[in-house]
Design an enzyme around this catalytic site. Structure first.
Site, PDB file in Angstrom:
ATOM      1  N   PHE A 146      36.847  32.052  41.229  1.00  8.96           N
ATOM      2  CA  PHE A 146      37.318  30.725  40.854  1.00  8.96           C
ATOM      3  C   PHE A 146      38.540  30.883  39.946  1.00  8.96           C
ATOM      4  O   PHE A 146      38.417  31.378  38.824  1.00  8.96           O
ATOM      5  CB  PHE A 146      36.250  29.957  40.068  1.00  8.96           C
ATOM      6  CG  PHE A 146      34.993  29.621  40.815  1.00  8.96           C
ATOM      7  CD1 PHE A 146      34.895  29.761  42.183  1.00  8.96           C
ATOM      8  CD2 PHE A 146      33.876  29.145  40.124  1.00  8.96           C
ATOM      9  CE1 PHE A 146      33.724  29.456  42.856  1.00  8.96           C
ATOM     10  CE2 PHE A 146      32.705  28.824  40.790  1.00  8.96           C
ATOM     11  CZ  PHE A 146      32.631  28.979  42.153  1.00  8.96           C
ATOM     12  N   TYR A 164      34.633  33.461  37.356  1.00  7.55           N
ATOM     13  CA  TYR A 164      35.476  32.306  37.038  1.00  7.55           C
ATOM     14  C   TYR A 164      36.529  32.743  36.013  1.00  7.55           C
ATOM     15  O   TYR A 164      36.196  33.246  34.947  1.00  7.55           O
ATOM     16  CB  TYR A 164      34.601  31.189  36.477  1.00  7.55           C
ATOM     17  CG  TYR A 164      35.264  29.829  36.299  1.00  7.55           C
ATOM     18  CD1 TYR A 164      36.620  29.625  36.508  1.00  7.55           C
ATOM     19  CD2 TYR A 164      34.513  28.718  35.912  1.00  7.55           C
ATOM     20  CE1 TYR A 164      37.199  28.385  36.355  1.00  7.55           C
ATOM     21  CE2 TYR A 164      35.080  27.468  35.747  1.00  7.55           C
ATOM     22  CZ  TYR A 164      36.422  27.306  35.975  1.00  7.55           C
ATOM     23  OH  TYR A 164      36.993  26.066  35.803  1.00  7.55           O
ATOM     24  N   CYS A 165      37.807  32.540  36.339  1.00  9.25           N
ATOM     25  CA  CYS A 165      38.921  32.815  35.428  1.00  9.25           C
ATOM     26  C   CYS A 165      38.876  34.289  34.987  1.00  9.25           C
ATOM     27  O   CYS A 165      38.902  35.187  35.827  1.00  9.25           O
ATOM     28  CB  CYS A 165      38.875  31.857  34.254  1.00  9.25           C
ATOM     29  SG  CYS A 165      40.346  31.904  33.195  1.00  9.25           S
ATOM     30  N   LEU A 166      38.800  34.564  33.685  1.00  5.63           N
ATOM     31  CA  LEU A 166      38.718  35.944  33.211  1.00  5.63           C
ATOM     32  C   LEU A 166      37.488  36.647  33.759  1.00  5.63           C
ATOM     33  O   LEU A 166      37.486  37.872  33.943  1.00  5.63           O
ATOM     34  CB  LEU A 166      38.690  35.999  31.687  1.00  5.63           C
ATOM     35  CG  LEU A 166      40.022  35.895  30.938  1.00  5.63           C
ATOM     36  CD1 LEU A 166      40.612  34.500  31.060  1.00  5.63           C
ATOM     37  CD2 LEU A 166      39.845  36.238  29.471  1.00  5.63           C
TER      38      LEU A 166
END
Length: 617
Positions: A358, A330-332
Site C-alpha cells: 500500500f 503499508y508505506c514504510l
C-alpha cells in the site's frame, strides 16, 4: 463529512477567559524561562539550509535583470487589470477576475470573498502576488536540484503563511465572529494558542487538530475484536477473532509503518480494512510497533526485520499451523516488507506466499517533496538531535508531514482555533494523525541515509541486513501494488518504479485520492475508483494512458486477486487456540501509549516465550 458548528464564546464568558489566559500565559512564560536556563543547547543558525538556498537563488535572480524585469512587468500589468476591474465592479459592472483560486482551494469559501468589493480585491491581490512570486523563483537558472526544490517548497510555505485568510483584519469570517461575540473569540483563541504552546513544551506550537478526549482505543476507534498473542521488544502481534466459520488457509499479516500507529486500518467499523478483511474470511494478524524511548536507541533497520516481520511470520506459523502467509506492507511497512522478502529469498524461506504494498516507496529516486528535508547537512543536524535523545520525537516528523499540506493541516486550524476561537471538532482520522510515534535514532539514521540518500535498496547487494546482502530481483512471489494518484508522501510514479524491481507476477493498481483516503476506501462508500492495466511498460505515464478506470473500491479487486492465488479454506483459528497464548486484548499496550498525554517511557515487556526462532546477526 460536514463539520459541525461549534458554538462561539459568548461575551458573558469574558471574565473567565481573561483569568484563564492570564493564568496560562504566566505558566507558559515561567516554564520557558526555566527551560532556557537549564537547557543551554545552542541552536543552529540555519539547520535546514533555508537561508543558504535563498541567498543562492537571490544572487542568481539579481544576476539576470531582464528576467526580473519581465516578472515585475507582468505583476504591474496584473495590478493594472485588477484596479480597472475593481473600479468597474464598484460601478456595478460584471467583470472577469484577474486571478481565481484553484478548484481545490477551500480558503476563500466565505461569500464575502466574492460579494464584497474590498475582500475580492484583497483576495485577487494576494493570488496575483503569489503567482508572480512563485513564477520568479521558479524560473531562476543555475541552481542545483536540491536548492531548487528547497526554494520552491519554502516559497510556497511563505505564500501560504501570508494568505489574507490567516489574519484577523483580512478574514471576513473572523471579523464577523469578533463582532458577534464581542471579542470573546479572540480571547478564546489566545487561550487555545497558549494551550498549544504548553503542549509543545514551549519549544513549538503543537496545534490541536481534534478533540483527543472524544476517542479511546478499543472503545470507539480500533474496535475490531482481537488479542495480542505475541510480542518482542519492537512490536506486539495482534490476532483478530474470526467472523466466519471457515477461513482462507493462508493467514494475512499486515505490516503498518512504524512512523504511525496501525489503527489507521481500523478506525471505525464502517471504514476498517481489518474488519472488512476478517469478514472476507482472512485470519488477520497486525504488527503494532512499539513507541520507543532511549532504551531502544541502538535498534537498527535489521532489528525491525528480525524482531518485527520475521518474528511475526514465525509467530503466525506457530499460532495457526499454516505453511505460508499472505503479507501486506503499508508505506514504510512496505519498504520493510520488501527488504524482508529479499532476506527470505536469500535464505530460501518461502513462507510468504504473496505480498501486497500500500503506497510504498522502494525506489527512492523521485521521492517527492520529502526530498526537501533530506540532504547531508539536514540529516547530520537531525542525527545530532536524535543521538542526544536516543530517538526522533514523533511531533517533529508530524510537523514535516503537515507542512506538505500546510493549508489543510496547519493554517485551517490556525483560523479555526485562534481567529474564530473554536475548539476543533472530533474526527477519528485527525485523532490518529495526532497520535505521534517516535523512531529509534540508529534505525532512522540508517533509513534516511540508505533509502532516501543512497537509494541503496534498489541496488543488488546495496545494503546488508543481519549478514545477508539484499537483492530485490531474487524475490519471485506474486505482488499487488496499490498506489494513489494524489499521494504527496509516496508519489505513484516512484512506487511504480519500485514495483518494477521485482521479478515475480505483478499487478499494479492506482487508486483515487491520496496517501490515506485512497487506501482507506471501503466498498460501501463507492468513492474515488481506481485504474488498472495488465501491461507494465517502463514509462508510468504510458501505463496510465492505457489504464482502465474502474468504479468503486480497489479492496474488492485485491480480494479477487489474492483468492485467485489460493482460495483453499480451513476451520477458523481463534486467538489462543494454537501454540500462542493470549497476552492482552487488542489494541494492546504498545498502541495505547500517547506521547501527548504522558511522558512515561515506552513499556518493553519480555518477548513471549513461544515462537520466534533466534537468528544470528
Amino acid at each position: 463529512m460536514a463539520e459541525p458548528e461549534t458554538p462561539p464564546p459568548s461575551p458573558a464568558d469574558l471574565p473567565r477567559l481573561f483569568a484563564d489566559v492570564a493564568q496560562k500565559a504566566s505558566r507558559v512564560l515561567s516554564d520557558a524561562i526555566q527551560r532556557h536556563a537549564s537547557d543551554g543547547e545552542p541552536g543552529s543558525a540555519d539547520e535546514l539550509g533555508i537561508a543558504k538556498a535563498f541567498f543562492e537563488m537571490s544572487a542568481k535572480l539579481l544576476g539576470d535583470p531582464m528576467r526580473l524585469y519581465e516578472v515585475q512587468l507582468k505583476l504591474w500589468n496584473d495590478y493594472i487589470a485588477l484596479w480597472q476591474g475593481s473600479m468597474m465592479r464598484m460601478l456595478g459592472a460584471e467583470t472577469e477576475p484577474v486571478a481565481k483560486p484553484h478548484k481545490g482551494d477551500r480558503r476563500f469559501r466565505h461569500e464575502a470573498w466574492e460579494s464584497h468589493f474590498l475582500f475580492d480585491f484583497v483576495k485577487q491581490s494576494y493570488l496575483i502576488t503569489a503567482r508572480r512570486l512563485h513564477e520568479a523563483v521558479g524560473q531562476v537558472q543555475g541552481l542545483d536540484a536540491q536548492t531548487e526544490k528547497k526554494v520552491d517548497f519554502y516559497t510556497r510555505q511563505y505564500i501560504d503563511a501570508l494568505a489574507p485568510t490567516n489574519f484577523l483584519l483580512t478574514n471576513p469570517e473572523a471579523i464577523e465572529e469578533t463582532v458577534r461575540s464581542g471579542g470573546a473569540n479572540l480571547l478564546k483563541g489566545l487561550s487555545n494558542l497558549l494551550d498549544d504552546l504548553e503542549r509543545g513544551d514551549g519549544k513549538q506550537v503543537r496545534i490541536k487538530m481534534t478533540d483527543t478526549e472524544a476517542f479511546k482505543l478499543g472503545e470507539n476507534v480500533a474496535t475490531t475484536p482481537g488479542k495480542v498473542v505475541f510480542q518482542t521488544p519492537l512490536m506486539q502481534l495482534i490476532q483478530y477473532l474470526p467472523a466466519t466459520e471457515r477461513v482462507l488457509e493462508r493467514p494475512l499479516l499486515i505490516v503498518p509503518p512504524w512512523i504511525n500507529k496501525y489503527y489507521i486500518l481500523d478506525l471505525r467499523p464502517k471504514n476498517s480494512f481489518i474488519k472488512w478483511a476478517v469478514e472476507q474470511g482472512h485470519t488477520v494478524f497486525v504488527v503494532s510497533w512499539v513507541n520507543p524511548d532511549r532504551k531502544l536507541a541502538h535498534k537498527n533497520f535489521e532489528d525491525y526485520v528480525i524482531e518485527g516481520t520475521l518474528a511475526a511470520v514465525d509467530a503466525i506459523v506457530a499460532a495457526t499451523g499454516a505453511k505460508q502467509v499472505n503479507a501486506i506492507g503499508y508505506c514504510l511497512g512496505g519498504t520493510l516488507l520488501a527488504a524482508t522478502l529479499a532476506w527470505m529469498a536469500a535464505k530460501g524461506d518461502e513462507r510468504i506466499a504473496s505480498a501486497t504494498f500500500f503506497a510504498s516507496m522502494i525506489d527512492f529516486r523521485n521521492a517527492g517533496e520529502l526530498e526537501v528535508f533530506i540532504d547531508e547537512e539536514q540529516v547530520r543536524s537531525l542525527e545530532k538531535k536524535m543521538h542526544r535523545r536516543g530517538y526522533l520525537e514523533g511531533s517533529e516528523m508530524a510537523t514535516t508531514f503537515n507542512m506538505l499540506r500546510s493549508n489543510d493541516l496547519i493554517w485551517s486550524f490556525v483560523i479555526n482555533n485562534y481567529l474564530l476561537g473554536r475548539d476543533p471538532f472530533p474526527f477519528d482520522l485527525l485523532y490518529w494523525n495526532s497520535d505521534s510515534t517516535r523512531m529509534p535514532a540508529t534505525m532512522h539514521s540508517f533509513y534516511l541515509r540508505n533509502m532516501y540518500m543512497r537509494n541503496a535498496l534498489r541496488e543488488p547487494g546495496g545494503i546488508t541486513l543481519a549478514g545477508v546482502p539484499i537483492d530485490l530481483s531474487k524475490v519471485r512471489v506474486p505482488m499487488y501494488f496499490l498506489s494513489t494518484v494524489e499521494d504527496h508522501i509516496a508519489p505513484w510514479k516512484a512506487t511504480y518504479a519500485g514495483a518494477k524491481l521485482f521479478h515475480g507476477p505483478l499487478r499494479f493498481v492506482l487508486g483515487g485520492s491520496g496517501h490515506i483516503a485512497g487506501v482507506i476506501n471501503p466498498p460501501a462508500d463507492n468513492k474515488y475508483g481506481y485504474w488498472t492495466h495488465t501491461a507494465l511498460p517502463d514509462d508510468p505515464e504510458q501505463w496510465f494512458a492505457a489504464a482502465k478506470h474502474e468504479a468503486g473500491s480497489w479492496w474488492v479487486d485485491w480480494h479477487k486477486w489474492i483468492t485467485a492465488l489460493d482460495d483453499a479454506k480451513v476451520a477458523a483459528h481463534a486467538p489462543g487456540e494454537g501454540r500462542l497464548k493470549i497476552i492482552e486484548d487488542a489494541p494492546g499496550s504498545f498502541a495505547k501509549l500517547r506521547l501527548d498525554k504522558t511522558h512515561a517511557p515506552a513499556h518493553h515487556p519480555r518477548p513471549h516465550p513461544e515462537a520466534g526462532s533466534k537468528r544470528q546477526h
